[in-house]
Design a protein around this motif. Structure first.
Motif, PDB file in Angstrom:
ATOM      1  N   UNK A 243      25.264  44.465  19.978  1.00 16.17           N
ATOM      2  CA  UNK A 243      24.805  43.318  18.774  1.00 16.17           C
ATOM      3  C   UNK A 243      26.215  43.517  17.786  1.00 16.17           C
ATOM      4  N   UNK A 244      26.689  44.717  17.488  1.00 11.66           N
ATOM      5  CA  UNK A 244      27.723  44.747  16.781  1.00 11.66           C
ATOM      6  C   UNK A 244      29.127  44.118  16.857  1.00 11.66           C
ATOM      7  N   UNK A 245      29.435  43.951  18.219  1.00 12.41           N
ATOM      8  CA  UNK A 245      30.658  43.336  18.861  1.00 12.41           C
ATOM      9  C   UNK A 245      30.488  41.479  18.466  1.00 12.41           C
ATOM     10  N   UNK A 246      29.032  41.181  18.769  1.00 14.49           N
ATOM     11  CA  UNK A 246      28.860  39.784  18.701  1.00 14.49           C
ATOM     12  C   UNK A 246      28.859  39.365  17.209  1.00 14.49           C
ATOM     13  N   UNK A 247      28.325  40.113  16.433  1.00 11.64           N
ATOM     14  CA  UNK A 247      28.297  39.890  15.022  1.00 11.64           C
ATOM     15  C   UNK A 247      29.835  39.906  14.150  1.00 11.64           C
ATOM     16  N   UNK A 248      30.598  40.831  14.776  1.00  4.76           N
ATOM     17  CA  UNK A 248      31.787  40.891  14.362  1.00  4.76           C
ATOM     18  C   UNK A 248      32.758  39.742  15.055  1.00  4.76           C
ATOM     19  N   UNK A 249      32.474  39.256  16.065  1.00  2.00           N
ATOM     20  CA  UNK A 249      32.839  37.989  16.786  1.00  2.00           C
ATOM     21  C   UNK A 249      32.576  36.853  15.814  1.00  2.00           C
ATOM     22  N   UNK A 250      31.497  36.666  15.466  1.00  2.94           N
ATOM     23  CA  UNK A 250      31.158  35.568  14.355  1.00  2.94           C
ATOM     24  C   UNK A 250      31.639  35.789  12.810  1.00  2.94           C
ATOM     25  N   UNK A 251      31.728  37.093  12.450  1.00  2.00           N
ATOM     26  CA  UNK A 251      32.285  37.216  11.335  1.00  2.00           C
ATOM     27  C   UNK A 251      33.636  37.107  11.149  1.00  2.00           C
ATOM     28  N   UNK A 252      34.265  37.548  12.179  1.00  2.00           N
ATOM     29  CA  UNK A 252      35.808  37.427  12.199  1.00  2.00           C
ATOM     30  C   UNK A 252      36.599  36.199  12.641  1.00  2.00           C
ATOM     31  N   UNK A 253      35.478  35.563  13.697  1.00  2.00           N
ATOM     32  CA  UNK A 253      36.066  34.395  14.107  1.00  2.00           C
ATOM     33  C   UNK A 253      37.046  34.585  15.283  1.00  2.00           C
ATOM     34  N   UNK A 254      37.039  35.685  16.033  1.00  2.00           N
ATOM     35  CA  UNK A 254      37.754  36.163  17.158  1.00  2.00           C
ATOM     36  C   UNK A 254      37.183  37.042  18.080  1.00  2.00           C
ATOM     37  N   UNK A 255      37.825  37.002  19.298  1.00  2.00           N
ATOM     38  CA  UNK A 255      37.237  37.777  20.356  1.00  2.00           C
ATOM     39  C   UNK A 255      37.276  39.254  19.803  1.00  2.00           C
ATOM     40  N   UNK A 256      36.099  40.007  20.345  1.00  2.00           N
ATOM     41  CA  UNK A 256      36.156  41.374  20.165  1.00  2.00           C
ATOM     42  C   UNK A 256      36.201  42.177  21.376  1.00  2.00           C
ATOM     43  N   UNK A 257      36.358  43.562  21.279  1.00  2.00           N
ATOM     44  CA  UNK A 257      36.307  44.463  22.300  1.00  2.00           C
ATOM     45  C   UNK A 257      35.126  45.418  22.480  1.00  2.00           C
ATOM     46  N   UNK A 258      34.146  45.343  23.387  1.00  2.00           N
ATOM     47  CA  UNK A 258      33.161  46.261  23.265  1.00  2.00           C
ATOM     48  C   UNK A 258      33.844  47.700  23.651  1.00  2.00           C
ATOM     49  N   UNK A 259      34.526  47.707  24.807  1.00  2.00           N
ATOM     50  CA  UNK A 259      35.208  48.983  24.950  1.00  2.00           C
ATOM     51  C   UNK A 259      35.916  49.680  24.103  1.00  2.00           C
ATOM     52  N   UNK A 260      36.601  48.804  23.354  1.00  2.00           N
ATOM     53  CA  UNK A 260      37.531  49.662  22.184  1.00  2.00           C
ATOM     54  C   UNK A 260      36.294  50.184  20.971  1.00  2.00           C
ATOM     55  N   UNK A 261      35.310  49.452  20.758  1.00  2.00           N
ATOM     56  CA  UNK A 261      34.474  49.644  19.876  1.00  2.00           C
ATOM     57  C   UNK A 261      33.618  50.837  20.357  1.00  2.00           C
ATOM     58  N   UNK A 262      33.365  51.079  21.545  1.00  2.00           N
ATOM     59  CA  UNK A 262      32.591  52.367  22.211  1.00  2.00           C
ATOM     60  C   UNK A 262      33.520  53.516  22.005  1.00  2.00           C
ATOM     61  N   UNK A 263      34.927  53.231  22.137  1.00  2.00           N
ATOM     62  CA  UNK A 263      36.152  54.203  22.137  1.00  2.00           C
ATOM     63  C   UNK A 263      35.687  55.510  22.959  1.00  2.00           C
ATOM     64  N   UNK A 264      36.040  56.665  22.700  1.00  2.00           N
ATOM     65  CA  UNK A 264      36.079  57.820  23.058  1.00  2.00           C
ATOM     66  C   UNK A 264      35.338  58.991  22.178  1.00  2.00           C
ATOM     67  N   UNK A 265      34.358  59.603  22.654  1.00  2.00           N
ATOM     68  CA  UNK A 265      33.320  60.523  22.201  1.00  2.00           C
ATOM     69  C   UNK A 265      34.056  62.026  22.221  1.00  2.00           C
ATOM     70  N   UNK A 266      34.537  62.529  21.099  1.00  2.00           N
ATOM     71  CA  UNK A 266      35.286  63.803  21.239  1.00  2.00           C
ATOM     72  C   UNK A 266      34.497  64.906  21.712  1.00  2.00           C
ATOM     73  N   UNK A 267      35.093  66.123  22.108  1.00  2.00           N
ATOM     74  CA  UNK A 267      34.533  67.183  22.270  1.00  2.00           C
ATOM     75  C   UNK A 267      33.240  67.654  21.359  1.00  2.00           C
ATOM     76  N   UNK A 268      32.177  68.466  21.785  1.00  2.00           N
ATOM     77  CA  UNK A 268      31.377  69.074  21.002  1.00  2.00           C
ATOM     78  C   UNK A 268      31.932  69.750  19.733  1.00  2.00           C
ATOM     79  N   UNK A 269      31.317  69.518  18.558  1.00  2.00           N
ATOM     80  CA  UNK A 269      31.837  70.121  17.571  1.00  2.00           C
ATOM     81  C   UNK A 269      33.198  69.547  16.783  1.00  2.00           C
TER      82      UNK A 269
END
Length: 279
Positions: A243-269
């Protein structure tokens, strides 16, 4: 979620389809005159939502894309936000993603998000998943309002931010609910490495669980989401982030990246501060 990730792997950015031509006055008049829609609106007005939804859904049968878009626009004009989303989501060839990802109350929601430096698409993506913008929504476990706040969480946040004149009965009021909800989003985000995937999991299942589900080493955001052991939270996180990716696509008027939005989860702690203090 996975079709978006697959598109990106194939080099296709996430974009919204071309917007269909707006319904004509005649098409809107036909939608307005639909007896089923009229009965549905009457039921919504007397707080008989379940019956109103049934009338609405029954009235949609056999409609083509043009008629569905007119019905979705009719729902929007009557501020039946969830029916606008549901109806626009049924089209097959002609689309209007500004109805699928509708953003009501933006003049009051976005300033609160901006004040807390929260991503606008993420706030709306979470709100869409929580309540479909039904003001008085109430879950089976007692969560209330646009951002589905549990009573204990609402009281805790209100005390934490020193919200004046707070009373539990005010939780379904839009401004109160969004104020408390966005502040809680900010708190869980700050406490969990400033990562929206972790914060989304925390919003649904609790900060302690979101923290527990982290791995001993870095993990792709998509893998973290898929390995969440609670099926409800697993589905919730994936939908909120899409949802966030589609909303940002509409808000910003340009393609977005779900992969970049998901990113990397760091190690516990990593980047955790005060998680144990959050409700």
């Amino acid at each position: 979620f996975y079709s978006n990730l697959a598109d990106e792997e194939l080099g296709r950015p996430i974009e919204v389809p071309p917007r269909a031509t707006s319904p004509s006055a005649e098409e809107l008049a036909i939608a307005e005159a639909n007896p089923g829609f009229q009965r549905s609106l009457a039921l919504f007005r007397v707080d008989m939502r379940i019956e109103g939804v049934r009338e609405w859904v029954w009235s949609l049968r056999d409609m083509d894309d043009r008629t569905l878009l007119a019905a979705a626009e009719f729902a929007k004009r009557n501020e039946i936000w969830d029916r606008a989303i549901n109806t626009a989501d049924r089209t097959q060839a002609l689309h209007n993603y500004s109805l699928r990802y509708i953003a009501p109350f933006s003049d009051r929601v976005l300033p609160k998000a901006d004040e807390l430096a929260l991503n606008n698409g993420w706030v709306y993506g979470l709100m869409r998943q929580e309540s479909r913008f039904i003001m008085n929504a109430k879950s089976s476990v007692g969560a209330k309002g646009l951002m589905q706040l549990m009573p204990a969480t609402a009281r805790w946040v209100a005390k934490k931010i020193k919200l004046t004149n707070f009373h539990p009965a005010r939780v379904t009021e839009m401004d109160t609910n969004v104020t408390l909800g966005t502040h809680y989003m900010k708190m869980v985000l700050d406490s969990l490495d400033n990562h929206p995937v972790l914060a989304s999991a925390a919003y649904n299942a609790g900060p302690g669980r979101a923290r527990k589900w982290r791995a001993e080493g870095p993990l792709e955001g998509a893998i973290y989401a898929e390995t969440i052991p609670f099926s409800e939270t697993r589905d919730y996180v994936k939908k909120v982030m899409s949802n966030a990716v589609y909303y940002n696509t509409l808000f910003e008027g340009k393609p977005q990246s779900l992969k970049n939005t998901l990113g990397t989860i760091g190690a516990r702690g990593q980047g955790e501060t005060g998680v144990e203090q959050l409700p």
